[in-house]
Design a protein around this motif. Sequence first.
Motif, PDB file in Angstrom:
ATOM      1  N   LEU A  33       0.673  -1.069  -0.090  1.00  0.00           N
ATOM      2  CA  LEU A  33       0.454   0.619  -0.292  1.00  0.00           C
ATOM      3  C   LEU A  33       0.654   1.159   0.418  1.00  0.00           C
ATOM      4  O   LEU A  33       2.052   0.966   0.574  1.00  0.00           O
ATOM      5  N   PRO A  34       0.374   1.902  -0.462  1.00  0.00           N
ATOM      6  CA  PRO A  34       0.933   3.404  -1.147  1.00  0.00           C
ATOM      7  C   PRO A  34       1.025   4.648   0.750  1.00  0.00           C
ATOM      8  O   PRO A  34       0.458   5.329   0.664  1.00  0.00           O
ATOM      9  N   LEU A  35       1.218   3.335   1.980  1.00  0.00           N
ATOM     10  CA  LEU A  35       1.716   4.656   2.180  1.00  0.00           C
ATOM     11  C   LEU A  35       3.150   4.719   3.218  1.00  0.00           C
ATOM     12  O   LEU A  35       4.011   4.004   3.274  1.00  0.00           O
ATOM     13  N   PRO A  36       3.103   4.964   4.915  1.00  0.00           N
ATOM     14  CA  PRO A  36       4.549   5.746   5.380  1.00  0.00           C
ATOM     15  C   PRO A  36       4.264   3.558   5.990  1.00  0.00           C
ATOM     16  O   PRO A  36       4.013   3.095   6.692  1.00  0.00           O
ATOM     17  N   PRO A  37       5.773   3.727   6.589  1.00  0.00           N
ATOM     18  CA  PRO A  37       6.150   2.555   6.716  1.00  0.00           C
ATOM     19  C   PRO A  37       5.101   2.323   8.886  1.00  0.00           C
ATOM     20  O   PRO A  37       4.443   0.891   8.631  1.00  0.00           O
ATOM     21  N   HIS A  38       5.087   3.076   9.197  1.00  0.00           N
ATOM     22  CA  HIS A  38       4.709   3.262  10.179  1.00  0.00           C
ATOM     23  C   HIS A  38       3.008   3.247  10.164  1.00  0.00           C
ATOM     24  O   HIS A  38       2.492   1.876  11.233  1.00  0.00           O
ATOM     25  N   LEU A  39       3.003   3.063   9.553  1.00  0.00           N
ATOM     26  CA  LEU A  39       1.241   2.881   9.682  1.00  0.00           C
ATOM     27  C   LEU A  39       0.838   1.778   8.362  1.00  0.00           C
ATOM     28  O   LEU A  39       0.105   0.890   9.175  1.00  0.00           O
TER      29      LEU A  39
END
Length: 233
Positions: free
Chosen positions: A218-224
Amino acid sequence: MHCVNCALWTWNLPPRILSNIEIQSCGDGRTFIFNPTTSFGCVAMLGTTKLSNNTVHYFAVEFYPPYFGEARAVGIGSSQALLHFKRRTDRHGGFYINQYQSLIGLDENSWGLNYDGFLMYRKSKKQVFKTPQFSLDEPLKIVATYDGYSRVLMYHVNDQDLGVAFENIDKPVYPMVCSSGRETCVKLLWNKSCIGSLQSMCRGVIREHVHDNDRDNLPLPPHLIAFINYNQV
């Protein structure tokens, strides 16, 4: 999340259980002794309240020594979960069961963790810790977390985080406990429910619609991504 103490649910004796022989209540609705004199096989109980889907539920169960028997398990089960095995009658008119495997995880209606470190569902087992993880002379505390938004079940054992145990739980469920051991004392230490944050609700929607193998892309930051995956590694 906004959490409230949820002291309304306790353990519910099955209606057809022979309570004085198989499960003995200690009078507070939270403490019971399974097979107080002789074990006739595995028996189980459900909580009195269904775990709602729009809430995160926590409950802590403690087992006490001595540790006899094949099964001492904590988990969740639907209203169709097996609570005892079919009874047989001997030639003297007495009954016996003689089936000692865990009722939790025996079929598709319950999910659980046994005290020997195995996760159980549909008769399949997966070991997540090895005994002696704890002293056989000391109590064993199992904390179960059921996230109704994401429909996942997680565990802590003696304060050790075991992470996500089961996903995609597709039935309305209740807390569940079982034992086949003689003189098994089990106590519901505490339970509470939390109304999830908007972030938790979004995680539930994502987990419902995005396949496990696709979440890391998913195009999301690693922490998310880690949050969506409950920090699984």
